[in-house]
Design an enzyme around this catalytic site. Structure first.
Site, PDB file in Angstrom:
ATOM      1  N   ARG A  31      -5.534   2.217   0.766  1.00  0.00           N
ATOM      2  CA  ARG A  31      -4.963   3.171  -0.191  1.00  0.00           C
ATOM      3  C   ARG A  31      -5.679   3.082  -1.538  1.00  0.00           C
ATOM      4  O   ARG A  31      -6.303   2.090  -1.865  1.00  0.00           O
ATOM      5  CB  ARG A  31      -3.472   2.907  -0.409  1.00  0.00           C
ATOM      6  CG  ARG A  31      -3.120   1.552  -1.049  1.00  0.00           C
ATOM      7  CD  ARG A  31      -2.852   1.588  -2.544  1.00  0.00           C
ATOM      8  NE  ARG A  31      -2.685   0.264  -3.107  1.00  0.00           N
ATOM      9  CZ  ARG A  31      -3.654  -0.437  -3.648  1.00  0.00           C
ATOM     10  NH1 ARG A  31      -4.874   0.035  -3.691  1.00  0.00           N
ATOM     11  NH2 ARG A  31      -3.423  -1.632  -4.154  1.00  0.00           N
ATOM     12  N   GLU A  37       0.576   1.563 -12.017  1.00  0.00           N
ATOM     13  CA  GLU A  37       0.074   0.227 -11.672  1.00  0.00           C
ATOM     14  C   GLU A  37       0.997  -0.863 -12.175  1.00  0.00           C
ATOM     15  O   GLU A  37       1.441  -0.828 -13.327  1.00  0.00           O
ATOM     16  CB  GLU A  37      -1.331   0.064 -12.259  1.00  0.00           C
ATOM     17  CG  GLU A  37      -2.282  -0.674 -11.358  1.00  0.00           C
ATOM     18  CD  GLU A  37      -2.508   0.040 -10.022  1.00  0.00           C
ATOM     19  OE1 GLU A  37      -1.833  -0.320  -9.036  1.00  0.00           O
ATOM     20  OE2 GLU A  37      -3.346   0.948  -9.995  1.00  0.00           O
ATOM     21  N   HIS A  38       1.252  -1.817 -11.299  1.00  0.00           N
ATOM     22  CA  HIS A  38       2.165  -2.928 -11.581  1.00  0.00           C
ATOM     23  C   HIS A  38       3.574  -2.401 -11.908  1.00  0.00           C
ATOM     24  O   HIS A  38       4.287  -2.970 -12.726  1.00  0.00           O
ATOM     25  CB  HIS A  38       1.613  -3.826 -12.700  1.00  0.00           C
ATOM     26  CG  HIS A  38       0.377  -4.546 -12.266  1.00  0.00           C
ATOM     27  ND1 HIS A  38       0.411  -5.709 -11.530  1.00  0.00           N
ATOM     28  CD2 HIS A  38      -0.931  -4.241 -12.410  1.00  0.00           C
ATOM     29  CE1 HIS A  38      -0.834  -6.099 -11.266  1.00  0.00           C
ATOM     30  NE2 HIS A  38      -1.673  -5.224 -11.784  1.00  0.00           N
ATOM     31  N   ASP A  40       5.528  -1.384  -9.055  1.00  0.00           N
ATOM     32  CA  ASP A  40       6.382  -1.495  -7.851  1.00  0.00           C
ATOM     33  C   ASP A  40       7.355  -2.670  -7.939  1.00  0.00           C
ATOM     34  O   ASP A  40       8.527  -2.529  -7.594  1.00  0.00           O
ATOM     35  CB  ASP A  40       5.567  -1.486  -6.551  1.00  0.00           C
ATOM     36  CG  ASP A  40       4.491  -2.541  -6.426  1.00  0.00           C
ATOM     37  OD1 ASP A  40       4.274  -3.307  -7.389  1.00  0.00           O
ATOM     38  OD2 ASP A  40       3.860  -2.613  -5.346  1.00  0.00           O
ATOM     39  N   GLY A 128     -11.212  -7.083  -0.126  1.00  0.00           N
ATOM     40  CA  GLY A 128     -11.099  -7.575  -1.498  1.00  0.00           C
ATOM     41  C   GLY A 128     -11.501  -6.552  -2.548  1.00  0.00           C
ATOM     42  O   GLY A 128     -11.801  -6.905  -3.679  1.00  0.00           O
ATOM     43  N   SER A 132      -6.378  -2.345  -0.642  1.00  0.00           N
ATOM     44  CA  SER A 132      -5.339  -2.786   0.294  1.00  0.00           C
ATOM     45  C   SER A 132      -5.836  -2.998   1.709  1.00  0.00           C
ATOM     46  O   SER A 132      -5.221  -2.539   2.677  1.00  0.00           O
ATOM     47  CB  SER A 132      -4.175  -1.792   0.321  1.00  0.00           C
ATOM     48  OG  SER A 132      -3.482  -1.881  -0.868  1.00  0.00           O
ATOM     49  N   SER A 133      -6.935  -3.724   1.812  1.00  0.00           N
ATOM     50  CA  SER A 133      -7.418  -4.055   3.159  1.00  0.00           C
ATOM     51  C   SER A 133      -6.391  -4.923   3.877  1.00  0.00           C
ATOM     52  O   SER A 133      -6.230  -4.826   5.093  1.00  0.00           O
ATOM     53  CB  SER A 133      -8.764  -4.773   3.082  1.00  0.00           C
ATOM     54  OG  SER A 133      -8.689  -5.871   2.202  1.00  0.00           O
ATOM     55  N   ASP A 178       1.688  -0.963  -1.273  1.00  0.00           N
ATOM     56  CA  ASP A 178       0.550  -0.886  -0.347  1.00  0.00           C
ATOM     57  C   ASP A 178       1.013  -0.657   1.085  1.00  0.00           C
ATOM     58  O   ASP A 178       0.435   0.148   1.824  1.00  0.00           O
ATOM     59  CB  ASP A 178      -0.278  -2.179  -0.423  1.00  0.00           C
ATOM     60  CG  ASP A 178      -0.700  -2.499  -1.849  1.00  0.00           C
ATOM     61  OD1 ASP A 178      -0.614  -1.604  -2.711  1.00  0.00           O
ATOM     62  OD2 ASP A 178      -1.111  -3.640  -2.095  1.00  0.00           O
ATOM     63  N   TYR A 228      -1.363 -12.621 -10.864  1.00  0.00           N
ATOM     64  CA  TYR A 228      -0.370 -11.654 -10.369  1.00  0.00           C
ATOM     65  C   TYR A 228       1.054 -12.219 -10.460  1.00  0.00           C
ATOM     66  O   TYR A 228       1.936 -11.590 -11.071  1.00  0.00           O
ATOM     67  CB  TYR A 228      -0.733 -11.235  -8.944  1.00  0.00           C
ATOM     68  CG  TYR A 228       0.094 -10.097  -8.391  1.00  0.00           C
ATOM     69  CD1 TYR A 228      -0.315  -8.775  -8.525  1.00  0.00           C
ATOM     70  CD2 TYR A 228       1.295 -10.338  -7.730  1.00  0.00           C
ATOM     71  CE1 TYR A 228       0.439  -7.735  -8.010  1.00  0.00           C
ATOM     72  CE2 TYR A 228       2.049  -9.306  -7.208  1.00  0.00           C
ATOM     73  CZ  TYR A 228       1.613  -8.000  -7.349  1.00  0.00           C
ATOM     74  OH  TYR A 228       2.369  -6.970  -6.845  1.00  0.00           O
TER      75      TYR A 228
HETATM   76  C1  GLA Z   1      -1.340  -5.176  -5.607  1.00  0.00           C
HETATM   77  C2  GLA Z   1       0.021  -5.359  -4.939  1.00  0.00           C
HETATM   78  C3  GLA Z   1       0.893  -4.116  -5.102  1.00  0.00           C
HETATM   79  C4  GLA Z   1       0.950  -3.668  -6.557  1.00  0.00           C
HETATM   80  C5  GLA Z   1      -0.454  -3.592  -7.153  1.00  0.00           C
HETATM   81  C6  GLA Z   1      -0.415  -3.299  -8.631  1.00  0.00           C
HETATM   82  O1  GLA Z   1      -2.073  -4.198  -4.936  1.00  0.00           O
HETATM   83  O2  GLA Z   1      -0.149  -5.616  -3.566  1.00  0.00           O
HETATM   84  O3  GLA Z   1       2.168  -4.357  -4.599  1.00  0.00           O
HETATM   85  O4  GLA Z   1       1.789  -4.515  -7.306  1.00  0.00           O
HETATM   86  O5  GLA Z   1      -1.171  -4.803  -6.965  1.00  0.00           O
HETATM   87  O6  GLA Z   1       0.079  -2.030  -8.868  1.00  0.00           O
END
Ligand code: GLA
Length: 409
Positions: A31, A37-38, A40, A128, A132-133, A178, A228
């Site tokens: 995706r 961003e950040h 969820d 990486g 979202s691999s 993701d 994170y």
């Molecule tokens: C990573 C996490 C997601 C999300 C993003 C930031 O991809 O897997 O859940 O928190 O960072 O938006």
């Protein structure tokens, strides 16, 4: 490589590895997050799309009735894994196997007993790269188990099972974005996810005059692992001090009123999240109205906030965004931002479709000049979520639309 070619390639790799054709063929996409961003893990809104890059698995019942799932991967240097189904499933080595292991454990916990399988994995999601691999691998595994057992689970439960696998087997306390998008993506749509209610809304994005460009900085600063969870905790701290259940419930006014109670870093983290949730809602409105300049401005603002307040950008991503802004609307770029967890990986840009080639070439050249690094750049339309590929192998020519997965530069 088109999805069709990818599927055929994976089936052929299965045949070569196991000396018989596969019975099941499944795929789950990576995706790109357009904005949000950040958000969820703060119960906010996110607006990702599935991309035309997939984890694909070809599989058949295990040879000799072995009660285990054996997975070989075509990724260079990836050792095969075997998941013994007659013993409790635990994390282990090699580490990439923890994603499928966690998913298998999740199915077992739901009382769904997978059968022994021989599996071949091939993924076109850059590893990486912030696309979202790992979610693609989890969701692909879940889709295979559904296909092989004939037991489908509800899409939300499936995404949550995969998220749990990532938490408990890979040690990454990710949010739900993701896995949700890899399960629920829809062609020509973004997915607006309310991460509190877990309700999703498909936002159409089929205007042929715009394209989503993904620019892989090809750097990964090894900070994501430790930073994170730190960001998550800072957000929780902010919510607690502000007296709200999560930052979704806070407002810019509330934050300013209580500014004195928060330390500077926690204040800035909260400011990012509160403003990003608002930007995401506005961006969804902009997309519904095909107001691309407005969406682009929100993307730039998101990047600034991620760079200055959330501090998850890096010089290479900043360089990409500056180059994009330099090209500007006149040159066909509406907006650009870092996407995903941060500290490298990819940027996402919204651009005019008829300028894709020119913009890609200029961005690649300028990025290389500034950083000495060759970026990988490609476009993707919003793609479908996880799927069982139709028919028995070999897959028929007409089963797939032709999707060009090759990088532009
Ligand atoms: C990573 C996490 C997601 C999300 C993003 C930031 O991809 O897997 O859940 O928190 O960072 O938006």
């Amino acid at each position: 490589m088109t999805l069709h070619e990818l599927a055929r390639h994976t089936a052929a790799e299965f045949q070569a590895a196991y000396d018989r054709p596969p019975r099941w063929l499944v795929a789950a996409p990576g995706r790109v997050n357009v904005i949000g961003e950040h958000n969820d893990y703060n119960d906010g809104f996110v607006l990702p799309m599935a991309i035309e890059r997939y984890a694909v698995m070809a599989a058949a019942e295990s040879a000799g009735g072995k009660n285990a799932i054996s997975i070989r991967s075509t990724a260079p240097g990836a050792n095969p894994i075997t998941i013994d189904l007659s013993a409790p499933v635990k994390p282990g080595e090699p580490r990439w196997g923890n994603y499928p292991r966690g998913v298998v454990a999740g199915f077992l916990a739901r009382g769904i007993q997978p059968r022994g399988l021989d599996v071949l994995l091939h993924s076109s999601v850059p590893l990486g790269g912030g696309l979202s691999s790992s979610a693609a691998l989890e969701v692909c595994t879940a889709t295979l188990i559904e296909a092989a057992t004939g037991k489908s689970i509800d899409p939300v439960a499936k995404a949550l099972l995969c998220q749990k696998a990532e938490h408990e087997f890979a040690g990454m306390p990710c949010g739900i974005m993701d896995q949700f998008i890899s399960v629920m993506g829809r062609e020509n749509h973004l997915l607006l996810i309310d991460c509190r209610s877990r309700q999703t809304e498909l936002v159409p994005m089929s205007d042929p005059s715009v394209a989503v460009l993904i620019i892989n900085t090809c750097v990964k600063h090894e900070l994501t692992g430790s930073e994170y969870p730190t960001r998550r905790k800072q957000c929780e701290t902010a919510a607690k001090i502000l007296g709200v259940a999560s930052l979704r419930d806070a407002t810019a006014d509330l934050l300013e009123r209580d500014r004195g109670k928060l330390d500077g870093v926690v204040y800035r983290r909260a400011r990012h999240v509160i403003s990003e949730i608002e930007r995401t809602v506005h961006a969804a409105e902009g997309i519904r109205a095909s107001n691309w300049p407005a969406v682009g401005q929100l993307m730039y603002a998101s990047h600034d906030s991620l760079r200055d307040d959330y501090e998850v950008s890096c010089p290479e991503a900043d360089a990409v965004v500056e180059i994009a802004a330099g090209i500007g609307i006149k040159g066909g770029v509406y907006g650009c931002r870092i996407t995903g967890g941060g500290f490298g990986g990819c940027c996402v840009a919204l651009i005019k479709a008829d300028a894709v080639d020119l913009i890609s070439r200029q961005m690649a050249a300028d990025y290389r000049k500034q950083t000495g690094i060759a970026a990988a750049i490609f476009v993707s339309r919003p793609a479908n979520g996880a799927m069982v590929l139709p028919g028995q192998c070999p897959v028929t020519e007409t089963a797939f639309q032709s999707i060009d997965l090759s990088p532009i530069v």
